[in-house]
Design a protein around this motif. Structure first.
Motif, PDB file in Angstrom:
ATOM      1  N   ASP A 195       3.227  -6.969 -37.063  1.00 28.19           N
ATOM      2  CA  ASP A 195       2.649  -8.147 -37.914  1.00 28.19           C
ATOM      3  C   ASP A 195       2.114  -9.540 -37.751  1.00 28.19           C
ATOM      4  OD1 ASP A 195       2.519  -6.015 -39.561  1.00 28.19           O
ATOM      5  OD2 ASP A 195       4.029  -5.911 -40.106  1.00 28.19           O
ATOM      6  N   TYR A 196       1.089 -10.112 -37.261  1.00 29.39           N
ATOM      7  CA  TYR A 196       1.001 -11.586 -37.011  1.00 29.39           C
ATOM      8  C   TYR A 196       0.370 -12.297 -38.500  1.00 29.39           C
ATOM      9  CZ  TYR A 196      -0.056 -10.460 -31.956  1.00 29.39           C
ATOM     10  OH  TYR A 196       0.037  -9.928 -30.745  1.00 29.39           O
ATOM     11  N   THR A 197       1.036 -13.759 -38.232  1.00 30.63           N
ATOM     12  CA  THR A 197       0.841 -14.057 -38.924  1.00 30.63           C
ATOM     13  C   THR A 197       0.040 -15.181 -38.976  1.00 30.63           C
ATOM     14  OG1 THR A 197       1.919 -15.840 -40.449  1.00 30.63           O
ATOM     15  CG2 THR A 197       2.401 -16.083 -38.071  1.00 30.63           C
ATOM     16  N   ASP A 199      -5.638 -10.322 -44.127  1.00 30.67           N
ATOM     17  CA  ASP A 199      -4.303  -9.433 -45.172  1.00 30.67           C
ATOM     18  C   ASP A 199      -3.382  -8.843 -44.321  1.00 30.67           C
ATOM     19  OD1 ASP A 199      -5.972  -7.416 -44.552  1.00 30.67           O
ATOM     20  OD2 ASP A 199      -5.351  -6.300 -45.251  1.00 30.67           O
ATOM     21  N   ASN A 200      -2.077  -9.227 -44.432  1.00 32.89           N
ATOM     22  CA  ASN A 200      -0.538  -8.821 -43.721  1.00 32.89           C
ATOM     23  C   ASN A 200      -0.153  -9.724 -44.195  1.00 32.89           C
ATOM     24  OD1 ASN A 200      -0.967  -7.486 -41.503  1.00 32.89           O
ATOM     25  ND2 ASN A 200      -1.075  -8.665 -40.204  1.00 32.89           N
ATOM     26  N   PRO A 201       1.771  -8.938 -43.859  1.00 36.51           N
ATOM     27  CA  PRO A 201       2.122  -9.600 -44.149  1.00 36.51           C
ATOM     28  C   PRO A 201       2.409 -11.399 -43.122  1.00 36.51           C
ATOM     29  CG  PRO A 201       3.515  -7.534 -43.369  1.00 36.51           C
ATOM     30  CD  PRO A 201       2.300  -7.797 -43.342  1.00 36.51           C
ATOM     31  N   LYS A 253       8.509 -29.061 -42.910  1.00 36.72           N
ATOM     32  CA  LYS A 253       8.480 -27.984 -44.238  1.00 36.72           C
ATOM     33  C   LYS A 253       9.577 -26.481 -44.472  1.00 36.72           C
ATOM     34  CE  LYS A 253       5.360 -26.010 -41.179  1.00 36.72           C
ATOM     35  NZ  LYS A 253       4.188 -24.797 -41.292  1.00 36.72           N
ATOM     36  N   PRO A 254       9.895 -25.840 -45.116  1.00 40.90           N
ATOM     37  CA  PRO A 254      10.928 -24.658 -45.506  1.00 40.90           C
ATOM     38  C   PRO A 254       9.935 -23.675 -44.786  1.00 40.90           C
ATOM     39  CG  PRO A 254       9.967 -25.087 -47.641  1.00 40.90           C
ATOM     40  CD  PRO A 254       9.576 -26.367 -46.572  1.00 40.90           C
ATOM     41  N   GLY A 255      10.625 -22.128 -44.498  1.00 40.61           N
ATOM     42  CA  GLY A 255      10.315 -21.454 -43.904  1.00 40.61           C
ATOM     43  C   GLY A 255      10.365 -20.055 -45.213  1.00 40.61           C
ATOM     44  N   VAL A 256       9.110 -19.753 -44.920  1.00 40.94           N
ATOM     45  CA  VAL A 256       8.577 -19.049 -46.411  1.00 40.94           C
ATOM     46  C   VAL A 256       8.311 -17.705 -45.565  1.00 40.94           C
ATOM     47  CG1 VAL A 256       6.583 -19.622 -46.292  1.00 40.94           C
ATOM     48  CG2 VAL A 256       7.717 -18.605 -48.335  1.00 40.94           C
ATOM     49  N   GLN A 257       8.981 -16.168 -45.727  1.00 43.73           N
ATOM     50  CA  GLN A 257       8.388 -15.374 -45.978  1.00 43.73           C
ATOM     51  C   GLN A 257       7.554 -14.606 -46.967  1.00 43.73           C
ATOM     52  OE1 GLN A 257      10.716 -13.456 -42.394  1.00 43.73           O
ATOM     53  NE2 GLN A 257       9.614 -11.239 -43.415  1.00 43.73           N
ATOM     54  N   ILE A 258       6.753 -13.768 -46.737  1.00 41.22           N
ATOM     55  CA  ILE A 258       5.719 -13.566 -48.025  1.00 41.22           C
ATOM     56  C   ILE A 258       5.761 -11.758 -47.256  1.00 41.22           C
ATOM     57  CG2 ILE A 258       3.798 -13.428 -48.807  1.00 41.22           C
ATOM     58  CD1 ILE A 258       5.304 -15.755 -49.605  1.00 41.22           C
ATOM     59  N   ASP A 259       5.969 -10.816 -48.475  1.00 38.90           N
ATOM     60  CA  ASP A 259       5.792  -9.762 -47.548  1.00 38.90           C
ATOM     61  C   ASP A 259       4.558  -8.897 -47.475  1.00 38.90           C
ATOM     62  OD1 ASP A 259       8.226  -9.079 -48.679  1.00 38.90           O
ATOM     63  OD2 ASP A 259       8.320  -8.903 -50.641  1.00 38.90           O
ATOM     64  N   TYR A 260       3.123  -9.840 -48.620  1.00 38.02           N
ATOM     65  CA  TYR A 260       1.700  -9.064 -48.093  1.00 38.02           C
ATOM     66  C   TYR A 260       1.255 -10.267 -49.027  1.00 38.02           C
ATOM     67  CZ  TYR A 260      -1.909  -6.904 -48.144  1.00 38.02           C
ATOM     68  OH  TYR A 260      -3.520  -6.384 -47.993  1.00 38.02           O
ATOM     69  N   CYS A 302       1.597 -11.621 -53.378  1.00 34.06           N
ATOM     70  CA  CYS A 302       1.967  -9.959 -53.178  1.00 34.06           C
ATOM     71  C   CYS A 302       3.648  -9.564 -52.506  1.00 34.06           C
ATOM     72  CB  CYS A 302       1.638  -8.925 -52.536  1.00 34.06           C
ATOM     73  SG  CYS A 302       0.534  -9.179 -52.664  1.00 34.06           S
ATOM     74  N   GLU A 303       4.683  -9.736 -54.256  1.00 34.19           N
ATOM     75  CA  GLU A 303       6.497  -9.600 -53.555  1.00 34.19           C
ATOM     76  C   GLU A 303       6.209  -8.209 -54.050  1.00 34.19           C
ATOM     77  OE1 GLU A 303      10.567 -10.186 -53.485  1.00 34.19           O
ATOM     78  OE2 GLU A 303       8.476 -11.396 -53.386  1.00 34.19           O
ATOM     79  N   ILE A 304       7.443  -7.766 -53.132  1.00 35.80           N
ATOM     80  CA  ILE A 304       6.683  -5.854 -53.361  1.00 35.80           C
ATOM     81  C   ILE A 304       8.439  -5.270 -53.174  1.00 35.80           C
ATOM     82  CG2 ILE A 304       6.783  -4.097 -51.529  1.00 35.80           C
ATOM     83  CD1 ILE A 304       4.512  -4.918 -50.014  1.00 35.80           C
TER      84      ILE A 304
END
Length: 487
Positions: free
Chosen positions: A299-301, A380-382, A391-398, A410-412
């Motif tokens: 999964d590429y950001t 569209d991707n994680p 800036k703070p780090g962040v991770q989005i499910d999708y 999207c929060e899964i």
């Protein structure tokens, strides 16, 4: 009774378009083990006057090219009136097959082609020659090359100069969509809750053979117990079969890689540390093999400003069965072998990761439920944003980014109880951390499995709240809400 062929209507339709062709066709069909390649080929062969199927021998210890050829000869003899075929060279075997496929609408399937040609470097060259000399001269013939090792097929067939321009179709079978998985509970499909189905799908994913093994009269726990925690169970025995049959002598290293990722997504550096190896082209190739075979996802950001993928990526164990096996079945193997086939305590603990995989493997359904036209999607991707001083780090499910400067974040979320107000605070923190370009609108989305509390809905913070049960049905397009505040 469940139709043994279910959920591959689209792929079957694509194959059947070849029936109107006026020239012979060469087709590649690939995907992970148990994904339904052989079943699809069997259904396709119903449209032919005659068909011949050959399956390679797994490249286990002791198997030789001579044994592969003799096995092919035996299969050809059993499907024709031929006898005493010369099997010391593939040239003679392909010539013999060419003689019985000269006329009529004929399908020839070479199943597990990667096994068949594993030991002989000249195998594919001789197959290409046979195509030119024999098979393509019958304008109503289709030659179907099928295999589980997608990386091998891509390297040796799809990218081969010998087969360049000869491949009419390359079909990659993925897991079944969730709305098709639901039908494996027939005739009790409507009586079984979405949560009950999720427990099973969290272990099996959308793999047809695993789903066919469900007993719809039994509870999720009982199905999982009999499939996973009984020494005769299909999913207790399956793991070693996958790695020995598909990866052969490389199996131990592939297993180390997936074991490292069983805990969660990781980048290359973390993986190499986990397998105690230095970064090299060989190990990068192993990772690529696992991605192409369908067990891992890379999964590429991306840059929100440019809408282009970054070089940064995380590998994810996207196969639910493999993760469940490594986390719960393998550690309990000694008890299982002693007929202590109880479900281990805490077996539901990794269902958050399993739920996330199920959703990510069903992106088209999510997009339809959000009312997003696929043609409007940039990426569209994680998504993940690494933290810096500014800036703070962040991770989005999708996340979905559209060409109209809209982000669907999207929060899964898997939770055993209805989700409470904490989810809003959690999402607000993520949205605050996102570094957004000017002029972007943001639509927070919650995807859940066990309901949300009434006060969450009343807040109207989320533009969409999607229940897992909606994914188990043929999803329809929704209209997006006409408002959304920027964070």
């Amino acid at each position: 009774m469940l139709d043994p062929f279910y959920g591959r209507e689209r792929e079957l339709g694509i194959l059947e378009e070849l029936l109107d062709s006026k020239v012979a066709r060469l087709v590649v069909l690939r995907g992970r083990r148990r994904i339904g390649k052989s079943r699809l080929a069997e259904k396709f062969e119903e449209s032919f006057d005659n068909h011949f199927t050959f399956v390679g021998l797994p490249p286990e210890k002791g198997v030789t090219d001579e044994m592969q050829r003799q096995h092919f000869a035996n299969e050809l003899e059993s499907q024709t009136e031929m006898g005493s075929l010369r099997s010391d060279d593939w040239d003679f075997l392909f010539e013999a097959l060419g003689k019985v496929t000269k006329k009529g609408r004929v399908l020839v399937t070479l199943d597990e082609i990667n096994w068949m040609g594993f030991f002989d470097p000249a195998f594919l060259g001789k197959l290409k020659t046979a195509w030119d000399l024999y098979f393509k001269k019958n304008p109503r013939l289709v030659l179907l090359l099928s295999g589980s090792m997608s990386a091998w097929i891509e390297k040796h067939i799809l990218r081969s100069t010998g087969f360049f321009g000869r491949i009419a179709l390359d079909i990659v079978l993925q897991e079944l969509p969730l709305h098709q998985c639901s039908h494996f509970w027939r005739p009790h499909e409507k009586k079984v809750s979405a949560t009950e189905k999720f427990k099973v799908l969290g272990v099996t994913g959308g793999v047809p053979l695993y789903l066919e093994s469900i007993n719809p009269k039994l509870s999720a726990e009982e199905n999982i117990r009999r499939l996973c925690f009984r020494k005769e169970g299909l999913l207790f025995l399956e793991f070693e079969r996958i790695f020995s049959d598909v990866f052969g002598t490389r199996a131990p290293m592939y297993k180390k890689i997936v074991s490292t990722l069983a805990q969660g997504p990781a980048d290359q550096a973390m993986i190499f540390k986990g397998i105690e190896a230095e970064k090299s082209g060989v190990y990068s190739e192993y990772l690529d093999d696992l991605v192409k075979t369908g067990y891992l996802s890379r999964d590429y950001t991306w840059s929100l400003k440019s809408g282009k993928f970054s070089k940064l990526s995380l590998y994810r164990l996207c196969d639910n069965y493999l993760r469940f096996y490594l986390r719960y079945i393998e550690p309990n193997a000694p008890n299982i072998m002693q007929n202590r086939d109880m479900l281990p305590a805490g077996w539901m603990a990794i269902m958050g990761l399993q739920f996330e995989n199920l959703v990510l493997n069903n992106r088209p359904s999510i997009q339809r439920l959000l009312g997003v036209n696929p043609a409007d999607i940039k990426i569209d991707n994680p998504y993940f944003q690494r933290g810096t001083k500014n800036k703070p780090g962040v991770q989005i499910d999708y996340m979905i980014q559209t060409r109209f400067n809209i982000l669907y974040v999207c929060e899964i979320k898997f939770h055993r109880e209805p989700i409470g107000m904490d989810i809003i605070k959690e999402m607000q923190q993520k949205l605050k951390a996102l570094k957004l370009p000017r002029g972007y609108s943001v639509y927070p989305v919650l995807i859940h499995v066990n309901g949300v509390k009434k006060e969450v809905e009343e807040q109207e913070f989320f533009s969409h709240i999607i229940d897992f049960s909606e994914l188990l049905e043929r999803s329809v397009r929704r209209e997006a809400r006409p408002f959304m505040d920027e964070p």
